[in-house]
Design an enzyme around this catalytic site. Sequence first.
Site, PDB file in Angstrom:
ATOM      1  N   HIS A  39       0.858  -1.249  -0.124  1.00 40.28           N
ATOM      2  CA  HIS A  39      -0.040  -0.010  -0.037  1.00 40.28           C
ATOM      3  C   HIS A  39       0.640   1.260  -0.066  1.00 40.28           C
ATOM      4  CE1 HIS A  39      -2.765   2.947   2.357  1.00 40.28           C
ATOM      5  NE2 HIS A  39      -3.362   2.490   0.918  1.00 40.28           N
ATOM      6  N   HIS A  81      -0.778  10.371  -2.933  1.00 43.42           N
ATOM      7  CA  HIS A  81      -2.015   9.543  -2.785  1.00 43.42           C
ATOM      8  C   HIS A  81      -3.322  10.781  -2.864  1.00 43.42           C
ATOM      9  CE1 HIS A  81      -5.309   8.767   0.142  1.00 43.42           C
ATOM     10  NE2 HIS A  81      -5.247   7.352  -0.310  1.00 43.42           N
TER      11      HIS A  81
END
Length: 363
Positions: A39, A81
Amino acid sequence: MKLKLVTTATLLSTAILAGCASTNEATPMNTDSKVIIAHRGASGYLPEHTLESKALAFMMGVKYVEQDIAMTRDNRLVVIHDHFLDRVTDVAKKFPKRARKDGRFYVVDFTLDEIRKLDFTEGFEIENGKMVQGYPDRFPMFKSKFKIHTLEEEIEFVQGLNKTLGLDIGLYVETKAPWFHKQEGKDISKAALEVLKKYGYTTKDSNVIFQTFDYPDLVYVKTELMPKMGMDLKTVMLLGYNSWNETFEFVDGQWQPYDFEYLLNTDNFGEISKYADGLGPSYEMLFDLEKTTKDHIVVNDLVAKAHENGMIVHPYTIRKDKLPDYVSTVDELYKAVLIDADADGVFTDFPDLGVKFLNNYKK
């Protein structure tokens, strides 16, 4: 073609688990096909989405590394992100007058050259005028030197490491807020597909997964963009809660919040599977939280229903420094998600621990 063929035995075992607590599991399942997804890289150890964090994830034995992407003013795709810069860079210091009325510094308002001037760091929030690190035990803020890079640069980095290390680690590309980029006159999904095609990712056999929280945009990608571009990549539909305001859609001449209840209703999985090869729920969506207690995790039917409709399930995000109150250790959470709920893989900030869990479970 779907990512995973679901056998009757798999569905039966999942159905049985759905009515049981995690502590009642009897027969170990075959976990060879389950994947650990880094991630934002090995983001529990190095600042998220840096090339350094991706390199570390490679050495931890993952199957995929994730790329969140946003678009700059001059139409370049950068790996970050958020579609704003202020949580992970010193943009407020270097460009103090460039914030919008909401106080955020948006990627789309900056050129790539301007973004390259920023220093990248561990995520933080501003509290009482001071920067407070989101995860205090992670890599210290503004120590060492990290930079934002483009999607092209990351793909070349991943392909280079695959060559030198003799590996085949895949890309997991997420377009951030396609609806927002459309408001800014930009088609981030088309740009992302153009880059992927440039580097040879065109079919379901390509080692890449394309994911998004924007269901209307995913339908557009699958029914318009990919056919026109001669592409057919594997896709995953991310699931969120309405309270997050993660996605907006253009209806009756105005932008309004997208209703995720449609995607969370398992009765609609057949329709969703026309556009998505898989689902990406928050891991808590796999459990009946009203019945789940400490040491007694109750699984619902989300994964089983997804499998019935030919879709894989890759939940997000396991963090050893942010565990839910119904588990005591990160291994308990990996077990609940990957074994009890039978998810096909999981996103984690600590990919080494996920790989270690699966290896130990096999033993």
